[in-house]
Design an enzyme around this catalytic site. Structure first.
Site: not given
Ligand SMILES: NC(=O)c1ccc[n+]([C@@H]2O[C@H](COP(=O)([O-])OP(=O)(O)OC[C@H]3O[C@@H](n4cnc5c(N)ncnc54)[C@H](O)[C@@H]3O)[C@@H](O)[C@H]2O)c1
Length: 304
Positions: A34, A138, A168
């Protein structure tokens, strides 16, 4: 000089990585499916990470040499549509690896999660290498990614580095549909003086980490000499653990008089299969991990 591609850059972590790299003037190409709401402080290209040809083109155009691959469908959203979750989480991983091999990119950061464990893993204090049977799509996709990281690193000489992030905490950027989102929602409710209905039970203990520690940990792990790292899958790291009722007490002790209701939903079952505490001694020993933000420091930051 690092020239970094971030996928999923508009998510909770991605926006914080952009802010961090801005400070050191590192070149960053942010990509997401997006468009951003506001102008970013780095280059941006709209790109679906499942479109390998487009990503390959961008990697060449911007002479990328390092990838932070952050795209994922998180735990709670994943349970609503497991097929989409597997497709996005695994095929994006596969694309990033293929593009890295084709373009001779060695350095990749890819976050895993505490979702990889499951009830066989001694959830009271999860070691680095327990028996792992994740109970969400997941968690299954993250564990598959960890195994693939080890395999592709051996097979193609890639250097994929990974952390098993807990929940986080950031209040500037919003969470993306995970099981630990309640903590951000409750903190934001307190700041906005509104009531809050928590989707987990009062006593659900889960590990959490303040965003600054999450970013610092990734950058530190990426900067360490490979020979110091003994784990090729993903490192446990830990901040602090808390229950919703302990958080409620903390919020109230800081003078916020909000009403919290508890109405556990499907996310309770996910949380029941996640760790309460994490053993991060391998991270401490191998690459000098130390957490700067405990509960008090985190709340001081959130309410400052
Ligand atoms: N936030 C947490 O608490 C947490 C905890 C453990 C692991 N993680 C890992 O950290 C990473 C980032 O997490 P986050 O919290 O920022 O996730 P989020 O859901 O906030 O962000 C994911 C982003 O990916 C984009 N996206 C989705 N599908 C897409 C596609 N096909 N092509 C391009 N972009 C796409 C979305 O628009 C979004 O902006 C992830 O791998 C997640 O598994 C996060």
């Amino acid at each position: 000089m690092d020239r970094i591609l971030i996928t999923g850059a508009l998510g909770q972590l991605g926006l914080e990585f952009i802010k961090y790299f801005k400070k050191s003037d590192t070149f960053v190409l942010a990509t997401d499916i997006r468009n951003p709401h506001e102008k970013l402080s780095c280059e941006f290209e709209k790109a679906d990470v499942l479109n390998k040809e487009r990503l390959d083109l961008l990697v060449k155009k911007y002479e990328i040499n390092t990838i932070y691959h952050l795209v994922a469908i998180l735990s709670a959203n994943g349970e609503k549509n497991p097929f989409i979750s597997w497709n996005v989480n695994m095929n994006s991983f596969q694309n990033i690896v293929e593009i890295s091999v084709d373009n001779n990119i060695k350095n990749i950061f890819w976050p895993s999660s505490i979702a990889v464990f499951g009830t066989d893993s001694n959830l009271d204090f999860v070691p680095q290498n327990p028996s792992m049977n994740p109970e969400t799509i997941y968690g299954v996709s993250k564990l598959a990614g960890e195994k693939l990281s080890s395999y592709y690193s051996r097979k193609f000489g890639l250097d994929i580095r990974s952390l098993r992030y807990p929940g986080i905490i950031s209040t500037d950027t919003l969470p993306g549909g995970g099981t630990t989102d309640y903590i951000i929602e409750m903190l934001n409710a307190a700041k906005n003086k509104s009531d809050y209905t928590c989707f987990l039970s009062k006593e659900t203990r889960l590990p959490m980490m303040y965003i600054d520690d999450a970013i610092d940990a990734a950058v530190k792990l990426m900067s360490v000499e490979r020979k110091k790292l003994t784990i090729s899958s993903s490192y446990n790291i830990s901040g602090f653990s808390i229950t919703p009722s302990e958080l409620e007490d903390q919020i109230k002790s800081r003078g916020f008089n909000i009403k919290i209701n508890y109405k556990p939903d499907f996310r309770q079952e996910i949380a029941n299969s996640w760790p309460k505490e994490i053993d991060d001694s391998s991270s401490i020993k191998d690459w000098g991990w130390s957490c700067n933000f405990g509960l008090k420091e985190t709340l001081d930051k959130v309410f400052s």
